[in-house]
Design a protein around this motif. Sequence first.
Motif, PDB file in Angstrom:
ATOM      1  N   GLY A   1      -2.056  -5.856  -0.501  1.00  0.00           N
ATOM      2  CA  GLY A   1      -2.217  -4.620   0.248  1.00  0.00           C
ATOM      3  C   GLY A   1      -1.164  -4.467   1.322  1.00  0.00           C
ATOM      4  N   PRO A   2      -1.188  -3.337   2.033  1.00  0.00           N
ATOM      5  CA  PRO A   2      -0.165  -3.050   3.054  1.00  0.00           C
ATOM      6  C   PRO A   2      -0.206  -4.004   4.247  1.00  0.00           C
ATOM      7  CG  PRO A   2      -1.888  -1.372   3.066  1.00  0.00           C
ATOM      8  CD  PRO A   2      -2.139  -2.254   1.879  1.00  0.00           C
ATOM      9  N   LEU A   3      -1.328  -4.678   4.475  1.00  0.00           N
ATOM     10  CA  LEU A   3      -1.428  -5.636   5.586  1.00  0.00           C
ATOM     11  C   LEU A   3      -1.122  -7.058   5.140  1.00  0.00           C
ATOM     12  CD1 LEU A   3      -4.657  -4.254   7.314  1.00  0.00           C
ATOM     13  CD2 LEU A   3      -2.255  -3.818   7.899  1.00  0.00           C
ATOM     14  N   GLY A   4      -0.692  -7.225   3.879  1.00  0.00           N
ATOM     15  CA  GLY A   4      -0.318  -8.537   3.385  1.00  0.00           C
ATOM     16  C   GLY A   4      -1.451  -9.322   2.746  1.00  0.00           C
ATOM     17  N   ASN A   5      -2.638  -8.771   2.722  1.00  0.00           N
ATOM     18  CA  ASN A   5      -3.766  -9.445   2.086  1.00  0.00           C
ATOM     19  C   ASN A   5      -3.627  -9.351   0.569  1.00  0.00           C
ATOM     20  OD1 ASN A   5      -4.883  -9.944   4.606  1.00  0.00           O
ATOM     21  ND2 ASN A   5      -6.010  -8.016   4.603  1.00  0.00           N
ATOM     22  N   THR A   6      -3.880 -10.456  -0.093  1.00  0.00           N
ATOM     23  CA  THR A   6      -3.769 -10.502  -1.552  1.00  0.00           C
ATOM     24  C   THR A   6      -5.138 -10.771  -2.160  1.00  0.00           C
ATOM     25  OG1 THR A   6      -1.504 -11.305  -1.444  1.00  0.00           O
ATOM     26  CG2 THR A   6      -2.678 -11.647  -3.517  1.00  0.00           C
ATOM     27  N   ARG A   7      -5.441 -10.030  -3.205  1.00  0.00           N
ATOM     28  CA  ARG A   7      -6.688 -10.240  -3.948  1.00  0.00           C
ATOM     29  C   ARG A   7      -6.316 -10.542  -5.393  1.00  0.00           C
ATOM     30  NH1 ARG A   7     -12.376  -7.341  -4.317  1.00  0.00           N
ATOM     31  NH2 ARG A   7     -12.839  -7.978  -6.443  1.00  0.00           N
ATOM     32  N   SER A   8      -6.913 -11.588  -5.929  1.00  0.00           N
ATOM     33  CA  SER A   8      -6.641 -11.978  -7.314  1.00  0.00           C
ATOM     34  C   SER A   8      -7.934 -11.973  -8.116  1.00  0.00           C
ATOM     35  CB  SER A   8      -6.028 -13.377  -7.375  1.00  0.00           C
ATOM     36  OG  SER A   8      -4.768 -13.384  -6.769  1.00  0.00           O
TER      37      SER A   8
END
Length: 181
Positions: free
Chosen positions: A42-49
């Motif tokens: 996401g735009p805040l650098g959070n990654t979801r896998s």
Amino acid sequence: VESVANAAAFSLVTENKVLGGQYALAVILPLANADITASVTGPLGNTRSESDDTFGVADIAISPLILGWHNGKVHSNVNLTFYLPTGEYTAGALANLSKNYPSVQVQGAVTWMDPQSGWAVSGAAAYLFNAENQTTDYRTGQLLHLDGAITKAFGEWRLGAVGYAMIQTTGDSGAGARLGD
């Protein structure tokens, strides 16, 4: 994405003639494995896998009508194929072995082959009609497949040019359709 499929194809070519063509029929039973991992940042650098995998019977294809003609160096055929939603399907899953809807395909092909010179020219066209996925209320548009090849034999090997096109001829319909009517 990692996917592997093996298919057992059963065909019966008869001596019976229909419209002057040799009658045949076929059934294809595919076994498949799909292993999928997807990541979004996401735009805040959070990654979801998310990951998903499945193995089993995929959609079975039945061709009850195949007609083939052979006239010297020219060989042609037409066929009708039904794709049945026999594989595993879970709405929202990353890995599915089924489209979860039936399809019907009509196809025609022709090949000119000269064994003396080693040259061959082939072309095929197929049109696929898709039904609606009853689980998602989504219908994928109809598809036109075009194949062509020009090859030259060199002993056991062939060298040449091949081409393929897949054209969606009608829009998708249902929630989220991007190629809608």
